[in-house]
Design an enzyme around this catalytic site. Structure first.
Site, PDB file in Angstrom:
ATOM      1  N   TYR A 141       2.193 131.872  32.213  1.00 17.92           N
ATOM      2  CA  TYR A 141       2.125 131.474  33.236  1.00 17.92           C
ATOM      3  C   TYR A 141       3.391 131.745  34.375  1.00 17.92           C
ATOM      4  CZ  TYR A 141       1.750 128.189  37.478  1.00 17.92           C
ATOM      5  OH  TYR A 141       1.589 127.892  38.646  1.00 17.92           O
ATOM      6  N   LYS A 145       3.520 134.665  37.399  1.00 21.53           N
ATOM      7  CA  LYS A 145       3.613 133.936  38.855  1.00 21.53           C
ATOM      8  C   LYS A 145       5.035 134.476  39.400  1.00 21.53           C
ATOM      9  CE  LYS A 145       1.639 131.142  40.957  1.00 21.53           C
ATOM     10  NZ  LYS A 145       0.651 131.221  42.017  1.00 21.53           N
TER      11      LYS A 145
END
Length: 337
Positions: A141, A145
């Site tokens: 994640y 990102k």
């Protein structure tokens, strides 16, 4: 803000739906994009479209046509999973949004990022946006990102597309269907031990202030050239002990307090072993991950001076006010008792 048409990706999520409602309240036309069906948003007046951002370039460009700006909130947010799935949702989806903005002639793009893009396992105490991205990340994640954020900021182009990135931290408030519910569910099932000494400080972001920061960011792209092509931390600006806050959340949710703790070194070892077991497919998801251990045991709070200066963002709510709005004011004993 300028009254017009705006697009919100990830419109069905906690933050996306809050932005949609704020735009509607301001008299704007709102086009929402999501992978699921959200009839409640449609009843409120959002023009919803179901599509996969990374696989629908023509539909996306058509949806963006005529929009004053885009809020790109959609993301895959999990502690664990296949890297390729995160890359597809968070990186390829973001690339598609940038390209659709260019094709449709959209002039403003606000990207919802996360402070985890700079998480490196160390204590982050009041750091600002100059703090660098780590060479490697502990989970898919934050890694994806970070790639997406860099590409959004690099896409800023004078006279064509203005972009910026917001990094709200640990968003909570009424309507939260992910963060606080996960804490409560883990505590109920006995899967929420205090990790380490339990003294680490964190800051959080109340949904109302998070939403307002997005609208202010859009205005700043129009009015303040210093805001363009930059990332900004957004929080209540009020660091608190994480485990004390969790304790209050559990108390207000009528859930027993966390009663056990795990030494930090042991938790790190369990996390490494759990991840290995999961990678071999013996379990669907590890009990602990290195990223989760780091987030639950280190200080991580951030300076919001840049957002105050360039976006005119000043939190309207104290943490106490935000907690009362989320859970209701606590029962006070009668005088003399």
């Amino acid at each position: 803000m300028k009254i017009g048409t705006y697009v919100v990706t990830g419109a069905g999520g906690f933050v996306g739906s809050a932005i949609c409602r704020a735009l509607l309240a301001a008299g704007c036309t709102v086009r929402g994009v999501a992978r699921g069906s959200y009839p409640e948003l449609e009843r409120q007046g959002v023009q919803m479209t179901r599509l996969d951002l990374s696989n629908s370039p023509r539909e996306l460009a058509a949806l963006f046509t005529g929009a004053e700006g885009v809020f790109h909130v959609a993301a895959k947010v999990e502690m664990w999973g296949e890297y390729n799935e995160f890359f597809r949702a968070n990186v390829l989806g973001t690339r598609a949004v940038i390209e659709a903005c260019r094709t449709a002639g959209v002039s403003k793009l606000v990207f919802t990022s996360s402070p985890s893009v700079i998480a490196d396992g160390s204590n982050l105490c009041g750091v600002d946006e100059s703090y660098p991205y780590p060479a490697t990340h502990m989970a898919a994640y934050p890694a994806t990102k970070a790639i997406a954020e860099r590409e959004v900021l690099a896409a800023n182009e004078t006279g064509r597309l203005y972009t910026l990135s917001l990094r709200p931290h640990l968003i909570f408030g009424p309507g939260d269907n992910h963060f606080v519910p996960t804490i409560v569910a883990r505590a109920r099932s006995g899967r929420l031990p205090v990790i380490g000494a339990g003294k680490n400080l964190t800051d959080l972001t109340f949904i109302e202030d998070c939403t307002r920061a997005h609208l202010l960011a859009l205005d700043a792209l129009d009015m303040n050239p210093e805001s363009r092509g930059r990332a900004f931390f957004v929080t209540q600006g009020e660091p608190i002990p994480m485990w004390s806050w969790i304790g209050e959340v559990l108390e207000r949710s009528s859930v027993p307090a966390v009663s056990r703790s795990v030494p930090l070194l042991l938790a790190k070892g369990v996390a490494v072993l759990s991840e290995l077991i999961a990678k071999f497919g013996l379990v669907r998801e590890p009990r602990l991950t290195r990223f989760l251990v780091s987030q639950m045991s280190t200080d991580h709070y951030f300076s919001i001076k840049a957002a105050q200066r360039e976006l005119s963002f000043h939190p309207r709510y104290s943490m106490r006010e935000a907690m009362n709005l989320t859970f209701g004011a606590p029962n006070m004993p009668e005088a003399g008792l």
